[in-house]
Motif scaffolding. Structure first.
Motif, short mmCIF file in Angstrom:
data_model
loop_
_atom_site.label_atom_id
_atom_site.label_comp_id
_atom_site.label_asym_id
_atom_site.label_seq_id
_atom_site.Cartn_x
_atom_site.Cartn_y
_atom_site.Cartn_z
N LEU A 72 -4.50 -6.77 -6.89
CA LEU A 72 -3.48 -7.01 -5.87
C LEU A 72 -4.08 -7.92 -4.81
O LEU A 72 -5.11 -7.60 -4.20
N ARG A 116 5.08 -1.64 -10.67
CA ARG A 116 4.92 -3.02 -11.13
C ARG A 116 5.53 -3.93 -10.08
O ARG A 116 6.72 -4.17 -10.07
N LEU A 163 2.40 1.66 -3.51
CA LEU A 163 1.42 2.05 -4.53
C LEU A 163 0.84 3.43 -4.26
O LEU A 163 0.32 4.07 -5.18
N SER A 164 0.93 3.90 -3.03
CA SER A 164 0.48 5.26 -2.75
C SER A 164 1.46 6.28 -3.33
O SER A 164 1.06 7.37 -3.72
N TYR A 186 -2.84 2.17 4.63
CA TYR A 186 -1.63 2.48 3.86
C TYR A 186 -1.91 2.59 2.37
O TYR A 186 -1.00 2.89 1.60
N PHE A 187 -3.15 2.35 1.97
CA PHE A 187 -3.48 2.45 0.55
C PHE A 187 -4.05 3.83 0.22
O PHE A 187 -4.62 4.50 1.08
N ALA A 188 -3.89 4.20 -1.03
CA ALA A 188 -4.47 5.46 -1.49
C ALA A 188 -5.98 5.33 -1.54
O ALA A 188 -6.54 4.23 -1.61
N ARG A 196 -6.11 -3.82 -12.42
CA ARG A 196 -4.87 -3.91 -11.63
C ARG A 196 -5.21 -4.61 -10.31
O ARG A 196 -5.64 -3.98 -9.36
N GLY A 248 0.82 -1.21 0.00
CA GLY A 248 0.00 0.00 0.00
C GLY A 248 0.85 1.25 0.00
O GLY A 248 0.58 2.21 -0.74
N ALA A 278 -4.08 -3.00 7.52
CA ALA A 278 -3.50 -2.89 6.17
C ALA A 278 -4.06 -1.72 5.37
O ALA A 278 -3.31 -1.01 4.69
N PRO A 304 1.55 4.88 -8.05
CA PRO A 304 0.34 4.08 -8.32
C PRO A 304 0.52 3.10 -9.47
O PRO A 304 -0.24 2.14 -9.58
N GLN A 305 1.50 3.31 -10.33
CA GLN A 305 1.72 2.41 -11.46
C GLN A 305 2.85 1.42 -11.19
O GLN A 305 3.31 0.74 -12.11
#
Lengths: 264, 264, 264
Positions: free
Chosen positions: B35, A33, A26-27, B59-61, B33, A23, B56, A30-31
């Motif tokens: 995950l 890989r 990716l924050s 922590y993500f957007a 996409r 997370g 969890a 965002p792209q």
């Protein structure tokens, strides 16, 4: 610029730690890989991870960045490193986990010191999320590694278990037991002389049948062969050699030449 | 518009269910996409999943959509929900699995009712594949959540195990045992008063050694610390506290102040 | 042109083999879209993999390429195949693992023979890395499958365990035990006659309670239902039927009609 980021950790697959780290990455990118190489390195097992990397990383392109979080010293004074070695790029704790990748000196080692690439608050126990993750994300976006911190000229080296030559025999050990129960040793295929036959001693078991692949012997038979990575390997055909033989990592293996043909 | 889709399920990693669900999603949005956060939530263990998400998802957007399929009531009259809470977006069964993410009211709760976003035939036992998957795929392609169904004003709330204050002590419980065997409690770091020292009681074991990180105590020692998520945690240095102490989830933990400095 | 590549193997999740294979693929096609379906097929268990594919692949779009490496014969004379069947594309060893996908003849079977799509050096034990991986990567970049080698008109067929009709009863077997412990049989839902009630015999256990979904019976009860894939399934509500009943794969299951209504 959006290089592959691989992750290798001992976080396990039932805890929220991998997710939190992903997370964070990716924050920031965002792209990104992301590719999970393994999250089931046994907890704190630096040697296991070192072997894993040695067997896996040569197959990746040089652009990839490999993040390795097997870090018994998290939160202590141990450093975190960006390393370029053997044409590979890694983010690692300074515990030697990367040092089995090559016998050569690394091209570059940088200490992660610039806190502006980290999360604003850094915990004492989760640098995967708070330092490695954000640094990896910034690198994947094109950050110059020189911005991460100062060059470093010393680091922890993990001793490679070199086989011993003793009275014509070569003594090694079981370095890794794979998912099939095959025993991978630290004896490279090249220790064997051509035109010479050998037997392998493992505890009180003697393995004399060398094959090229598993299907060349009877089901259940214990055989010796050369692994796909180039190591002497002991396997049980369609079985689990480690369980069958009761072998654990670190067990001694002796490669013994039989009377060679030129002695006849 | 191609937001990240995360998947958290109790499907396990040896069954074809995760693959089927991913196949459905990728058939609708080939560029989705995906995950995987976790597919090893213990079967039907809503509380485990609720903790996992709480640790969890922050922590993500905010753009990510989190699909959670831990669904003991699959096929019964329980509703399926689209939820916006704590700045996060989720698809969940209405069993409270999302309700530990925030103490605040959710921004929006919608019941999945519009069958045109589902697979044409819906099984009684696999709504991950037949409802959640296709709805997630359509959302990732930009579908307005308002198209999914009506707003909902009630939902199942999972009770948070609030610690009890009893005679100067605070009684909590082991909420989660992580992959390292560390015991995460429901006692936030903030229950401790500054300038006060404490001991932790777990069964007949008393833990008095507080550290900042694992490497600050001897190998094998059982210590208390603050987890990376901000909870009081019990760990065995380079060991597995749960096995060492024989502790299971739900075990009672008591935080007991020692004679405080101002009483002296 | 950048089709989805799915991977199904028995490599396990603790060995470097999946990573090595993925590294090879991504070195050839850095933009490859990889999806792990399963790496925990039991070692060399072709039937397990065949069932897994039958249950998972129908949900993917026809463009995807499915790479399956469950290959007890690796390094022997067994062929490697590119197969188009049931609207799906696969790379498989010639051991029948794909042959449960359809009762119809495949559209096309090609033997992998053109070594220029392989790694320059091919090991005897790891064709996932040395042949399947690079071939898959080239196909994902648009290589015409006809370039891989000659058409093949024969292949290994894995026998489907057809249920037997005996004295009004239908005898099948437990084909798969899923992560929840549910028993999936080879008896399709369609073997049952409408207006007829049945009981299931499994060892000395008789299951008479048919439900549509797990939540329709009491916790702990053993029930029969139709699986999400259309098979007769035996489950324990919120439990683990296989452990509860001591059932292993291959166990005999008998579907027995009760006195039918028209006999009354």
């Amino acid at each position: 610029m959006n290089s592959l980021l691989t992750l290798t950790t001992d976080f396990g697959t039932t805890s929220p730690y991998v997710a939190a780290m992903q997370g964070v990455i990716l924050s920031i990118n965002p792209q990104a890989r992301l590719l999970d190489l393994c999250h089931e390195i046994p907890p704190q097992d630096v040697r296991y991870a070192a072997w894993f990397l040695r067997e896996a990383l040569p197959y990746f392109a040089t652009e990839a960045l490999h993040v390795v979080v097997v870090d018994p010293g998290v939160g202590t004074e141990r450093a975190l490193l960006y390393v370029e070695t053997a044409g590979r790029k890694l983010l690692v704790p300074d515990n030697g986990v990367w040092t089995w990748l090559s016998d050569q000196a690394p091209q570059r080692v940088i200490e992660l010191a610039e806190r502006r690439w980290w999360r604003p608050t850094v915990s004492h126990t989760f640098h995967g999320r708070d330092i490695f993750g954000p640094v990896a994300a910034h690198l994947s976006l094109g950050l110059d590694p020189a911005q991460l911190g100062p060059l470093r000229l010393t680091w922890v080296q993990l001793p490679w278990p070199t086989p011993h030559h003793v009275a014509g025999m070569i003594e090694g050990e079981v370095l890794f037991i794979d998912s099939f129960g095959n025993l991978l040793t630290n004896l490279p295929a090249t220790v064997r002389q051509p035109e010479q036959t050998y037997e392998l001693h493992l505890g009180n078991k003697v393995i004399t049948h060398w094959v090229r692949t598993y299907g060349e012997a009877a089901v259940g038979e214990v055989v010796a062969l050369i692994s796909s990575g180039g190591w002497i390997e002991i396997a049980q055909v369609h079985g689990h050699a480690a369980r069958q033989l009761g072998t654990e990592r670190g067990a001694k293996v002796v490669l013994m030449p039989l009377r060679s043909t030129w002695e006849v």
